[in-house]
Design a protein around this motif. Structure first.
Motif, PDB file in Angstrom:
ATOM      1  N   ILE A  49     -25.877  11.763 -20.300  1.00 45.83           N
ATOM      2  CA  ILE A  49     -24.772  11.079 -20.898  1.00 45.83           C
ATOM      3  C   ILE A  49     -23.965  11.805 -21.539  1.00 45.83           C
ATOM      4  O   ILE A  49     -23.065  11.643 -22.384  1.00 45.83           O
ATOM      5  N   LEU A  50     -24.756  12.679 -22.468  1.00 47.79           N
ATOM      6  CA  LEU A  50     -24.056  13.933 -23.500  1.00 47.79           C
ATOM      7  C   LEU A  50     -22.460  14.753 -22.421  1.00 47.79           C
ATOM      8  O   LEU A  50     -22.002  14.638 -23.148  1.00 47.79           O
ATOM      9  N   GLU A  51     -23.710  15.329 -20.996  1.00 41.77           N
ATOM     10  CA  GLU A  51     -22.617  15.789 -19.973  1.00 41.77           C
ATOM     11  C   GLU A  51     -21.030  14.709 -19.806  1.00 41.77           C
ATOM     12  O   GLU A  51     -19.966  15.450 -19.994  1.00 41.77           O
ATOM     13  N   GLU A  52     -21.804  13.534 -19.407  1.00 40.17           N
ATOM     14  CA  GLU A  52     -20.609  12.259 -19.171  1.00 40.17           C
ATOM     15  C   GLU A  52     -19.462  13.000 -20.013  1.00 40.17           C
ATOM     16  O   GLU A  52     -18.147  12.283 -20.509  1.00 40.17           O
ATOM     17  N   ASN A  53     -20.298  12.877 -21.564  1.00 42.98           N
ATOM     18  CA  ASN A  53     -18.793  12.431 -22.910  1.00 42.98           C
ATOM     19  C   ASN A  53     -18.197  13.817 -23.341  1.00 42.98           C
ATOM     20  O   ASN A  53     -18.526  14.224 -24.137  1.00 42.98           O
ATOM     21  N   GLY A  54     -18.603  15.015 -22.552  1.00 44.55           N
ATOM     22  CA  GLY A  54     -18.112  16.666 -22.287  1.00 44.55           C
ATOM     23  C   GLY A  54     -18.679  17.086 -24.501  1.00 44.55           C
ATOM     24  O   GLY A  54     -17.892  18.354 -24.630  1.00 44.55           O
ATOM     25  N   VAL A  55     -19.981  16.745 -24.118  1.00 40.61           N
ATOM     26  CA  VAL A  55     -20.346  17.746 -25.340  1.00 40.61           C
ATOM     27  C   VAL A  55     -21.436  18.712 -24.799  1.00 40.61           C
ATOM     28  O   VAL A  55     -21.446  19.936 -25.453  1.00 40.61           O
ATOM     29  N   ILE A  56     -21.578  18.545 -23.739  1.00 40.19           N
ATOM     30  CA  ILE A  56     -22.227  19.976 -22.594  1.00 40.19           C
ATOM     31  C   ILE A  56     -22.139  19.791 -21.286  1.00 40.19           C
ATOM     32  O   ILE A  56     -21.452  18.837 -21.207  1.00 40.19           O
ATOM     33  N   LYS A  57     -21.993  21.357 -21.100  1.00 42.01           N
ATOM     34  CA  LYS A  57     -22.224  21.767 -19.838  1.00 42.01           C
ATOM     35  C   LYS A  57     -23.390  21.870 -19.005  1.00 42.01           C
ATOM     36  O   LYS A  57     -23.965  22.139 -20.009  1.00 42.01           O
ATOM     37  N   THR A  58     -23.726  22.364 -17.825  1.00 46.50           N
ATOM     38  CA  THR A  58     -24.731  22.717 -16.873  1.00 46.50           C
ATOM     39  C   THR A  58     -24.686  23.393 -16.330  1.00 46.50           C
ATOM     40  O   THR A  58     -24.030  22.867 -15.602  1.00 46.50           O
ATOM     41  N   VAL A  59     -25.465  24.889 -16.335  1.00 44.66           N
ATOM     42  CA  VAL A  59     -25.487  25.144 -14.912  1.00 44.66           C
ATOM     43  C   VAL A  59     -26.092  25.892 -14.380  1.00 44.66           C
ATOM     44  O   VAL A  59     -27.349  25.526 -15.044  1.00 44.66           O
ATOM     45  N   LYS A  60     -26.353  26.203 -13.328  1.00 46.12           N
ATOM     46  CA  LYS A  60     -27.687  25.866 -12.176  1.00 46.12           C
ATOM     47  C   LYS A  60     -27.735  27.763 -12.236  1.00 46.12           C
ATOM     48  O   LYS A  60     -26.620  28.019 -12.017  1.00 46.12           O
ATOM     49  N   ARG A  61     -29.297  27.997 -12.877  1.00 44.06           N
ATOM     50  CA  ARG A  61     -29.435  29.185 -12.901  1.00 44.06           C
ATOM     51  C   ARG A  61     -30.228  29.666 -11.714  1.00 44.06           C
ATOM     52  O   ARG A  61     -32.115  28.190 -12.552  1.00 44.06           O
TER      53      ARG A  61
END
Length: 92
Positions: A49-61
């Motif tokens: 939900i946070l990512e859909e709203n542009g609050v966070i982004k996830t990066v695959k490491r």
């Protein structure tokens, strides 16, 4: 902080997840789960939900996904900290 007021204004699990992300520049889902002591699935749901709203982004490491606050997330975090400080402080 008045627990009822906090729960009234914010849902407890998403708030804990967001505050945990605020503690560091990047966090992994595993670290957030350990710090918040919440179910992995619930944390993933909150992060989605946070990512859909542009609050966070996830990066695959490698094997883990790193969670990073966006500029919008940083602004929300700063305002949220200010609001929580007001809630915590006694009236003059």
């Amino acid at each position: 902080m008045d627990r009822n007021l906090k729960n009234f204004l914010f849902h407890e699990v998403p708030l804990k997840v967001f505050l945990e992300i605020l503690k560091g520049n990047t966090k992994s889902i595993t670290k957030i789960r350990k710090e918040t002591r919440r179910n992995y699935g619930r944390i993933v749901q909150c992060l989605k939900i946070l990512e859909e709203n542009g609050v966070i982004k996830t990066v695959k490491r490698s094997r883990e996904r790193e969670i990073v606050l966006t500029k919008k997330g940083q602004v929300i975090g700063q305002k949220l900290k200010e609001l929580l400080n007001v809630i915590d402080s006694p009236l003059p």
